[in-house]
Design a protein around this motif. Structure first.
Motif, PDB file in Angstrom:
ATOM      1  N   LEU A  59     -23.560  34.708 -10.658  1.00 29.69           N
ATOM      2  CA  LEU A  59     -22.529  35.885 -11.363  1.00 29.69           C
ATOM      3  C   LEU A  59     -22.460  36.731 -10.344  1.00 29.69           C
ATOM      4  N   TRP A  60     -23.566  37.227  -9.828  1.00 30.32           N
ATOM      5  CA  TRP A  60     -22.958  38.460  -8.651  1.00 30.32           C
ATOM      6  C   TRP A  60     -21.871  37.615  -7.331  1.00 30.32           C
ATOM      7  N   LEU A  61     -22.713  37.083  -7.078  1.00 34.12           N
ATOM      8  CA  LEU A  61     -22.286  36.130  -6.185  1.00 34.12           C
ATOM      9  C   LEU A  61     -20.941  35.715  -6.014  1.00 34.12           C
ATOM     10  N   LEU A  62     -20.157  35.016  -7.012  1.00 32.08           N
ATOM     11  CA  LEU A  62     -18.666  34.837  -7.672  1.00 32.08           C
ATOM     12  C   LEU A  62     -18.151  35.989  -7.246  1.00 32.08           C
ATOM     13  N   HIS A  63     -18.784  37.185  -8.099  1.00 38.46           N
ATOM     14  CA  HIS A  63     -17.618  38.474  -7.383  1.00 38.46           C
ATOM     15  C   HIS A  63     -17.848  38.846  -5.748  1.00 38.46           C
ATOM     16  N   PHE A  64     -18.660  38.484  -5.508  1.00 36.55           N
ATOM     17  CA  PHE A  64     -18.625  38.742  -3.801  1.00 36.55           C
ATOM     18  C   PHE A  64     -17.423  37.914  -3.294  1.00 36.55           C
ATOM     19  N   LEU A  65     -17.844  36.511  -3.316  1.00 36.93           N
ATOM     20  CA  LEU A  65     -16.883  35.576  -2.279  1.00 36.93           C
ATOM     21  C   LEU A  65     -15.193  35.895  -3.038  1.00 36.93           C
ATOM     22  N   PHE A  66     -15.721  35.288  -4.238  1.00 45.50           N
ATOM     23  CA  PHE A  66     -13.992  35.484  -4.841  1.00 45.50           C
ATOM     24  C   PHE A  66     -12.883  36.458  -5.461  1.00 45.50           C
ATOM     25  N   LEU A 200     -28.942  41.607   6.271  1.00 42.67           N
ATOM     26  CA  LEU A 200     -29.240  40.903   6.545  1.00 42.67           C
ATOM     27  C   LEU A 200     -28.713  39.336   5.579  1.00 42.67           C
ATOM     28  N   PHE A 201     -28.190  39.731   4.487  1.00 44.25           N
ATOM     29  CA  PHE A 201     -27.134  38.392   3.918  1.00 44.25           C
ATOM     30  C   PHE A 201     -26.044  38.846   4.869  1.00 44.25           C
ATOM     31  N   TYR A 202     -25.571  39.395   4.685  1.00 44.49           N
ATOM     32  CA  TYR A 202     -24.618  39.477   5.208  1.00 44.49           C
ATOM     33  C   TYR A 202     -24.038  39.039   6.756  1.00 44.49           C
ATOM     34  N   ASP A 203     -25.184  39.199   7.351  1.00 45.18           N
ATOM     35  CA  ASP A 203     -25.558  39.271   8.591  1.00 45.18           C
ATOM     36  C   ASP A 203     -25.959  37.350   8.825  1.00 45.18           C
ATOM     37  N   ALA A 204     -26.208  36.897   8.054  1.00 47.05           N
ATOM     38  CA  ALA A 204     -26.410  35.246   7.815  1.00 47.05           C
ATOM     39  C   ALA A 204     -25.589  34.192   7.173  1.00 47.05           C
ATOM     40  N   LEU A 205     -24.842  35.572   6.710  1.00 51.03           N
ATOM     41  CA  LEU A 205     -22.793  34.891   5.928  1.00 51.03           C
ATOM     42  C   LEU A 205     -21.744  34.710   7.151  1.00 51.03           C
ATOM     43  N   GLU A 206     -21.947  35.828   7.561  1.00 47.03           N
ATOM     44  CA  GLU A 206     -21.450  35.559   9.200  1.00 47.03           C
ATOM     45  C   GLU A 206     -21.571  35.003  10.489  1.00 47.03           C
ATOM     46  N   ALA A 207     -23.004  34.458  10.464  1.00 51.94           N
ATOM     47  CA  ALA A 207     -23.992  33.660  11.010  1.00 51.94           C
ATOM     48  C   ALA A 207     -23.606  31.963  11.022  1.00 51.94           C
ATOM     49  N   ALA A 208     -23.495  31.942   9.665  1.00 50.96           N
ATOM     50  CA  ALA A 208     -22.729  30.694   8.718  1.00 50.96           C
ATOM     51  C   ALA A 208     -21.994  30.369   8.885  1.00 50.96           C
ATOM     52  N   ILE A 209     -20.704  31.199   9.019  1.00 49.98           N
ATOM     53  CA  ILE A 209     -19.212  30.714   8.750  1.00 49.98           C
ATOM     54  C   ILE A 209     -19.183  30.290  10.733  1.00 49.98           C
ATOM     55  N   ARG A 210     -19.528  31.639  11.314  1.00 52.42           N
ATOM     56  CA  ARG A 210     -18.901  31.402  12.215  1.00 52.42           C
ATOM     57  C   ARG A 210     -19.129  29.889  13.148  1.00 52.42           C
ATOM     58  N   GLU A 211     -20.536  29.598  13.064  1.00 54.21           N
ATOM     59  CA  GLU A 211     -21.718  28.744  13.418  1.00 54.21           C
ATOM     60  C   GLU A 211     -20.748  27.221  12.494  1.00 54.21           C
ATOM     61  N   ASP A 212     -20.390  27.043  11.411  1.00 56.47           N
ATOM     62  CA  ASP A 212     -20.208  25.955  10.495  1.00 56.47           C
ATOM     63  C   ASP A 212     -20.934  25.258   9.644  1.00 56.47           C
ATOM     64  N   ILE A 213     -21.854  26.321   9.245  1.00 59.54           N
ATOM     65  CA  ILE A 213     -23.038  25.695   9.122  1.00 59.54           C
ATOM     66  C   ILE A 213     -22.513  25.452   7.466  1.00 59.54           C
ATOM     67  N   VAL A 214     -22.656  23.648   6.934  1.00 64.22           N
ATOM     68  CA  VAL A 214     -22.906  23.046   5.673  1.00 64.22           C
ATOM     69  C   VAL A 214     -24.065  22.772   5.430  1.00 64.22           C
ATOM     70  N   MET A 261     -18.392  27.374   1.571  1.00 65.43           N
ATOM     71  CA  MET A 261     -18.647  29.281   0.909  1.00 65.43           C
ATOM     72  C   MET A 261     -19.679  29.186   0.268  1.00 65.43           C
ATOM     73  N   TRP A 262     -19.930  28.647  -0.895  1.00 62.36           N
ATOM     74  CA  TRP A 262     -20.351  29.532  -1.576  1.00 62.36           C
ATOM     75  C   TRP A 262     -21.482  28.534  -1.682  1.00 62.36           C
ATOM     76  N   GLY A 263     -22.125  27.439  -1.765  1.00 65.31           N
ATOM     77  CA  GLY A 263     -22.932  26.744  -0.407  1.00 65.31           C
ATOM     78  C   GLY A 263     -23.820  27.349   0.219  1.00 65.31           C
ATOM     79  N   ARG A 264     -22.820  27.906   1.083  1.00 60.01           N
ATOM     80  CA  ARG A 264     -23.949  28.674   2.421  1.00 60.01           C
ATOM     81  C   ARG A 264     -24.152  29.992   1.752  1.00 60.01           C
ATOM     82  N   ALA A 265     -23.952  30.862   0.787  1.00 60.69           N
ATOM     83  CA  ALA A 265     -23.851  32.166   0.726  1.00 60.69           C
ATOM     84  C   ALA A 265     -25.329  31.790  -0.594  1.00 60.69           C
ATOM     85  N   LEU A 266     -24.477  30.525  -1.183  1.00 55.63           N
ATOM     86  CA  LEU A 266     -26.106  30.492  -2.648  1.00 55.63           C
ATOM     87  C   LEU A 266     -27.343  30.591  -1.375  1.00 55.63           C
ATOM     88  N   ALA A 267     -26.858  29.617  -0.598  1.00 53.24           N
ATOM     89  CA  ALA A 267     -29.114  28.723   0.355  1.00 53.24           C
ATOM     90  C   ALA A 267     -29.060  30.381   0.496  1.00 53.24           C
TER      91      ALA A 267
END
Length: 278
Positions: A59-66, A200-214, A261-267
């Protein structure tokens, strides 16, 4: 709102919904314009993409993302709604038209107490401290504090204490307007214990978005879909027994990137949590 603005400041209007059909109609519009889409999307996350609504970290992640996106949809809806004409007493004027005409006729309303804590409002514009009982003929004007003045009664002291307890006042004054128990609100909790892990979470999520990792395993890759491909709509059940069904379209160009986006952040969240447990 009452805790924020204080008592008797028109924070709420009570009454039967049959006497306020406009707000009921407004809720229908809120749902049809964007509310139902978000609701259907969250059901999709739960059914296909690993959301656990009982997990406070999810639920925290939902708030953070959306949450910001939902607030943007609310703001866009308000802007459009304030430009639509209102029949009847509105005389086909929009809320913005009526606001402008009201300002021209009556001037701009300025709330002198806006942003001021209710405690300060009561202190400087009301009664502060215990009430003082005076003898007949004593008004308090020109009398020294050490003059013989009867002490406040226990009743007035208790009354003063209850007035200082704003929550107790609200509960007492508005008790008759509540006919059911409050709905329990699911709790959300930040899963990270310190700022370093959060970064660490922020940096990893930004990298996953930048490299379009699913990430695999979250229902986001074509090989994880059924024969019909990624769904273009969701079914919402409504009514007391869920007998009605609403088909809610979720355009792929809007909602699939949000699911990714949800899948990246949750992973990433699960990987960090697993590493911390080792």
């Amino acid at each position: 709102m009452i805790l924020h603005c204080g008592l008797n400041r028109a924070s709420f209007i009570w009454g039967s919904p049959t006497n306020n059909t406009r707000i009921e109609r407004l809720w229908v519009k809120v749902g049809s314009q964007f509310g139902r889409q978000w609701r259907a999307f969250f059901y999709r996350l739960e059914a296909l993409h690993g959301l656990d609504r009982r997990n406070p970290h999810h639920l925290w992640l939902l708030h953070f993302l959306f949450l910001d996106l939902i607030n943007d949809d609310c703001a866009n809806f308000v802007a459009k709604w304030n430009c639509h004409p209102i029949s009847g007493e509105g005389h086909d004027q929009s809320p913005e038209d009526m606001c402008l005409m009201g300002q021209l006729q009556h001037g701009v309303y300025v709330d002198d107490c806006k942003g001021i804590d209710p405690t300060d409002i009561r202190r400087y514009n009301g009664i502060h401290g215990p009430e003082r009982s005076r003898a007949p003929g004593q008004t308090g004007a020109g009398q020294l504090d050490d003059e013989d003045v009867s002490a406040p009664s226990s009743n007035s002291s208790n009354k003063s204490e209850s007035e200082d307890d704003l929550e107790a006042q609200i509960e007492e004054v508005h008790a008759e307007n509540f006919h059911h128990e409050a709905v329990s609100v699911p709790k959300h909790a930040n899963p990270f214990d310190d700022n370093d892990t959060m970064e660490l979470f922020y940096d990893a999520l930004e990298a996953a978005i930048r490299e379009d990792i699913v990430p695999p395993g979250y229902g986001l890759l074509p090989e994880e879909w059924d024969e019909e491909g990624y769904p273009a709509f969701e079914i919402l059940k409504s009514g007391r027994r869920g007998s009605k069904q609403l088909r809610i379209a979720l355009p792929d160009d809007i909602w699939r990137p949000r699911a990714e986006m949800w899948g990246r952040a949750l992973a990433i969240l699960e990987q960090i949590s697993y590493a911390n447990e080792i």
